[in-house]
Design a protein around this motif. Structure first.
Motif, mmCIF file in Angstrom:
data_model
loop_
_atom_site.group_PDB
_atom_site.id
_atom_site.type_symbol
_atom_site.label_atom_id
_atom_site.label_comp_id
_atom_site.label_asym_id
_atom_site.label_seq_id
_atom_site.Cartn_x
_atom_site.Cartn_y
_atom_site.Cartn_z
ATOM 1 N N ASP A 206 0.851 -1.182 0.000
ATOM 2 C CA ASP A 206 0.000 0.000 0.000
ATOM 3 C C ASP A 206 0.890 1.236 0.000
ATOM 4 O OD1 ASP A 206 -1.996 1.816 0.182
ATOM 5 O OD2 ASP A 206 -2.356 1.524 2.329
ATOM 6 N N PHE A 207 1.344 1.623 -1.181
ATOM 7 C CA PHE A 207 2.248 2.757 -1.275
ATOM 8 C C PHE A 207 1.479 4.078 -1.252
ATOM 9 C CE2 PHE A 207 4.744 -0.654 -3.387
ATOM 10 C CZ PHE A 207 5.773 -0.683 -2.462
ATOM 11 N N LEU A 208 2.023 5.028 -0.486
ATOM 12 C CA LEU A 208 1.376 6.337 -0.352
ATOM 13 C C LEU A 208 1.888 7.281 -1.440
ATOM 14 C CD1 LEU A 208 1.458 4.939 2.523
ATOM 15 C CD2 LEU A 208 1.284 7.230 3.472
ATOM 16 N N ILE A 209 0.973 8.051 -2.000
ATOM 17 C CA ILE A 209 1.347 9.013 -3.041
ATOM 18 C C ILE A 209 1.379 10.425 -2.446
ATOM 19 C CG2 ILE A 209 0.729 10.020 -5.282
ATOM 20 C CD1 ILE A 209 1.443 7.111 -5.597
ATOM 21 N N PHE A 210 2.565 11.030 -2.477
ATOM 22 C CA PHE A 210 2.758 12.411 -2.003
ATOM 23 C C PHE A 210 2.903 13.289 -3.246
ATOM 24 C CE2 PHE A 210 4.231 12.207 2.586
ATOM 25 C CZ PHE A 210 3.889 10.881 2.777
ATOM 26 N N THR A 211 2.086 14.334 -3.330
ATOM 27 C CA THR A 211 2.063 15.117 -4.566
ATOM 28 C C THR A 211 2.431 16.576 -4.349
ATOM 29 O OG1 THR A 211 0.369 13.636 -5.395
ATOM 30 C CG2 THR A 211 0.612 15.735 -6.543
ATOM 31 N N THR A 212 3.524 16.976 -4.992
ATOM 32 C CA THR A 212 3.919 18.391 -4.947
ATOM 33 C C THR A 212 3.304 19.103 -6.149
ATOM 34 O OG1 THR A 212 5.916 17.834 -6.169
ATOM 35 C CG2 THR A 212 6.108 17.970 -3.782
ATOM 36 N N GLY A 213 3.601 20.403 -6.260
ATOM 37 C CA GLY A 213 3.027 21.143 -7.383
ATOM 38 C C GLY A 213 1.531 21.322 -7.211
ATOM 39 N N VAL A 214 1.134 21.696 -5.986
ATOM 40 C CA VAL A 214 -0.284 21.924 -5.707
ATOM 41 C C VAL A 214 -0.497 23.401 -5.416
ATOM 42 C CG1 VAL A 214 -2.173 21.422 -4.100
ATOM 43 C CG2 VAL A 214 -0.696 19.571 -4.917
ATOM 44 N N ASN A 215 -1.440 23.986 -6.132
ATOM 45 C CA ASN A 215 -1.698 25.422 -5.998
ATOM 46 C C ASN A 215 -3.110 25.701 -6.488
ATOM 47 O OD1 ASN A 215 -1.605 28.353 -6.490
ATOM 48 N ND2 ASN A 215 0.597 28.131 -6.182
ATOM 49 N N ILE A 216 -3.853 26.469 -5.708
ATOM 50 C CA ILE A 216 -5.241 26.744 -6.090
ATOM 51 C C ILE A 216 -5.318 27.840 -7.156
ATOM 52 C CG2 ILE A 216 -7.417 27.753 -5.234
ATOM 53 C CD1 ILE A 216 -7.117 26.089 -2.710
ATOM 54 N N CYS A 217 -4.407 28.799 -7.092
ATOM 55 C CA CYS A 217 -4.533 29.988 -7.951
ATOM 56 C C CYS A 217 -3.664 29.998 -9.188
ATOM 57 C CB CYS A 217 -4.201 31.250 -7.161
ATOM 58 S SG CYS A 217 -5.226 31.455 -5.731
ATOM 59 N N GLN A 218 -2.572 29.236 -9.181
ATOM 60 C CA GLN A 218 -1.615 29.364 -10.287
ATOM 61 C C GLN A 218 -1.464 28.069 -11.041
ATOM 62 O OE1 GLN A 218 2.240 30.914 -9.551
ATOM 63 N NE2 GLN A 218 1.481 32.706 -8.439
ATOM 64 N N SER A 219 -1.068 28.168 -12.300
ATOM 65 C CA SER A 219 -0.833 26.932 -13.058
ATOM 66 C C SER A 219 0.659 26.646 -13.229
ATOM 67 C CB SER A 219 -1.515 27.005 -14.416
ATOM 68 O OG SER A 219 -0.995 28.084 -15.142
ATOM 69 N N GLY A 220 1.505 27.649 -12.945
ATOM 70 C CA GLY A 220 2.932 27.367 -13.056
ATOM 71 C C GLY A 220 3.759 28.622 -12.922
ATOM 72 N N ASN A 221 5.081 28.485 -13.053
ATOM 73 C CA ASN A 221 5.933 29.676 -13.015
ATOM 74 C C ASN A 221 7.013 29.610 -14.091
ATOM 75 O OD1 ASN A 221 8.131 28.211 -12.103
ATOM 76 N ND2 ASN A 221 7.940 28.847 -9.983
ATOM 77 N N ILE A 222 7.782 30.677 -14.201
ATOM 78 C CA ILE A 222 8.728 30.768 -15.310
ATOM 79 C C ILE A 222 9.901 29.790 -15.187
ATOM 80 C CG2 ILE A 222 8.265 33.154 -16.038
ATOM 81 C CD1 ILE A 222 10.756 33.889 -14.256
ATOM 82 N N LEU A 223 10.079 29.193 -14.015
ATOM 83 C CA LEU A 223 11.170 28.223 -13.889
ATOM 84 C C LEU A 223 10.696 26.796 -14.190
ATOM 85 C CD1 LEU A 223 12.996 29.644 -10.732
ATOM 86 C CD2 LEU A 223 13.590 29.951 -13.138
ATOM 87 N N GLY A 224 9.502 26.691 -14.755
ATOM 88 C CA GLY A 224 9.048 25.376 -15.204
ATOM 89 C C GLY A 224 8.166 24.624 -14.229
ATOM 90 N N GLN A 226 4.978 23.309 -12.549
ATOM 91 C CA GLN A 226 3.610 23.141 -13.059
ATOM 92 C C GLN A 226 2.701 22.718 -11.911
ATOM 93 O OE1 GLN A 226 4.530 21.400 -17.454
ATOM 94 N NE2 GLN A 226 5.022 20.048 -15.761
ATOM 95 N N TYR A 227 1.511 23.315 -11.852
ATOM 96 C CA TYR A 227 0.617 23.074 -10.714
ATOM 97 C C TYR A 227 -0.684 22.386 -11.107
ATOM 98 C CZ TYR A 227 3.438 26.331 -7.894
ATOM 99 O OH TYR A 227 4.441 26.948 -7.192
ATOM 100 N N GLN A 228 -1.258 21.720 -10.120
ATOM 101 C CA GLN A 228 -2.647 21.275 -10.199
ATOM 102 C C GLN A 228 -3.323 21.671 -8.885
ATOM 103 O OE1 GLN A 228 -3.088 16.951 -10.331
ATOM 104 N NE2 GLN A 228 -1.103 16.628 -9.370
ATOM 105 N N THR A 229 -4.643 21.657 -8.879
ATOM 106 C CA THR A 229 -5.352 22.056 -7.656
ATOM 107 C C THR A 229 -5.358 20.889 -6.660
ATOM 108 O OG1 THR A 229 -7.471 21.250 -8.459
ATOM 109 C CG2 THR A 229 -6.918 23.572 -8.969
ATOM 110 N N PRO A 230 -5.638 21.177 -5.393
ATOM 111 C CA PRO A 230 -5.757 20.078 -4.417
ATOM 112 C C PRO A 230 -6.791 19.045 -4.860
ATOM 113 C CG PRO A 230 -5.728 22.194 -3.270
ATOM 114 C CD PRO A 230 -5.777 22.508 -4.749
ATOM 115 N N GLU A 231 -7.912 19.532 -5.356
ATOM 116 C CA GLU A 231 -8.995 18.628 -5.766
ATOM 117 C C GLU A 231 -8.542 17.705 -6.894
ATOM 118 O OE1 GLU A 231 -12.281 16.937 -7.679
ATOM 119 O OE2 GLU A 231 -11.161 18.538 -8.669
ATOM 120 N N ALA A 232 -7.894 18.289 -7.911
ATOM 121 C CA ALA A 232 -7.435 17.487 -9.052
ATOM 122 C C ALA A 232 -6.383 16.470 -8.606
ATOM 123 C CB ALA A 232 -6.862 18.398 -10.136
ATOM 124 N N ALA A 233 -5.496 16.902 -7.715
ATOM 125 C CA ALA A 233 -4.441 16.000 -7.257
ATOM 126 C C ALA A 233 -5.042 14.790 -6.536
ATOM 127 C CB ALA A 233 -3.476 16.746 -6.332
#
Ligand code: S5P
Length: 274
Positions: A206-224, A226-233
């Motif tokens: 039972d492996f746990l999935i830890f997900t970074t790149g979570v942000n409600i307001c932004q989709s990404g930044n200039i350094l590459g 990339q975000y998804q929302t908490p709900e989507a994650a």
């Protein structure tokens, strides 16, 4: 990719690793699958963030190599706040070297990571030896932290053009399954197809999935990044969502943390009801 639809408490009861059990129970008690990525460069800011957001998070994620005044005060403070607010500590060190070097980076050294971090992560870019190396330190009979330390494999990355895909990701899954018990899961953007539909028959993997790149307001930044929302994650299979700037740069970080907590928890409840 299959994702776990089982409640955290069921997974806590059947998991063989103490850290995973603790984490699932904390999540259930606090109704939070939120991890704050506290990327601060001084001890006071780090500890203040842990104290303010502690009640709303399951895990506090650090990069202590960016803390310019890291020392005894940082370690003692983090441990105290972890106990006060009931959260685990995850040092996002991303070990990537030969096993022998990683042992020295993990245990002792300037950062004494094995002494205070419940969870660390590692990239098996160089193969399984690095995972074996961490497991050796953790399971050493003289270790006072035996069973209380866990490892995540960096199976994917959130950044544009990431090379942590395909074969590399598959190899991470293989290594997690083959190695001893210290690996509790992955840093990944979504479920990796490892979830077991029915833990009552087998709870080995039972492996746990830890997900970074979570942000409600932004989709990404200039350094590459990339975000998804908490709900989507969480809908995609994340068990624990990790958010940094989306929370700590907001005007009211406590209210924002609560918002991420709520969104992550509602998505979890929706997933287990599906
Ligand atoms: O693929 C990854 C893996 C990690 S651990 N992408 C990431 O962004 N991270 C870490 O998550 C990164 O090092 C940083 O600490 C955090 C993301 O921070 P944020 O401010 O973009 O939410």
């Amino acid at each position: 990719a299959s994702k776990s639809t089982l409640p955290y408490h069921v997974r806590a009861d059947s998991h063989q690793h103490l850290v995973a059990q603790k984490l699932f129970r904390i999540a259930e008690q606090k109704k939070s699958n939120l991890i704050i990525s506290a990327d601060f460069s001084d001890t006071d800011s780090l500890l203040q963030c842990a104290d303010e957001l502690g009640p709303y998070i399951a895990v506090f994620k650090t990069h202590v190599d960016i803390v310019h005044d890291f020392g005894e005060k940082t370690v003692v403070g983090l441990k105290k706040l972890a106990a006060k607010h009931n959260f685990l500590i995850f040092e996002d060190r991303k070990f990537v070297d030969i096993g022998s070097t990683v042992q020295k980076q993990y245990h002792g050294g300037a950062l004494r990571i094995s002494e205070w971090a419940d969870i660390v992560n590692v990239s098996p870019l160089g193969g399984w030896g690095v995972v074996e190396a961490l497991e050796q330190v953790i399971s050493n009979e003289t270790s006072p932290y035996r069973d209380e330390r866990a490892v995540l494999l960096l199976a994917e990355m959130t950044t544009a053009g990431s090379l942590a895909t395909g074969k590399y990701t598959q190899k991470c899954i293989e290594i997690a399954k083959q190695r001893g018990g210290a690996v509790i899961g992955f840093v990944a953007t979504e479920a990796l197809g490892t979830a077991e539909p029915d833990l009552t028959t087998t709870a080995k993997e039972d492996f746990l999935i830890f997900t970074t790149g979570v942000n409600i307001c932004q989709s990404g930044n200039i350094l590459g990044q990339q975000y998804q929302t908490p709900e989507a994650a969480v809908r995609g299979g994340s068990d624990f969502i990790i958010a940094g700037r989306g929370i700590y740069t907001s005007e009211n970080r406590v209210e924002t943390a609560k918002q991420y907590q709520r969104e992550g928890w509602n998505a979890y409840e929706a997933r287990i009801a599906s």
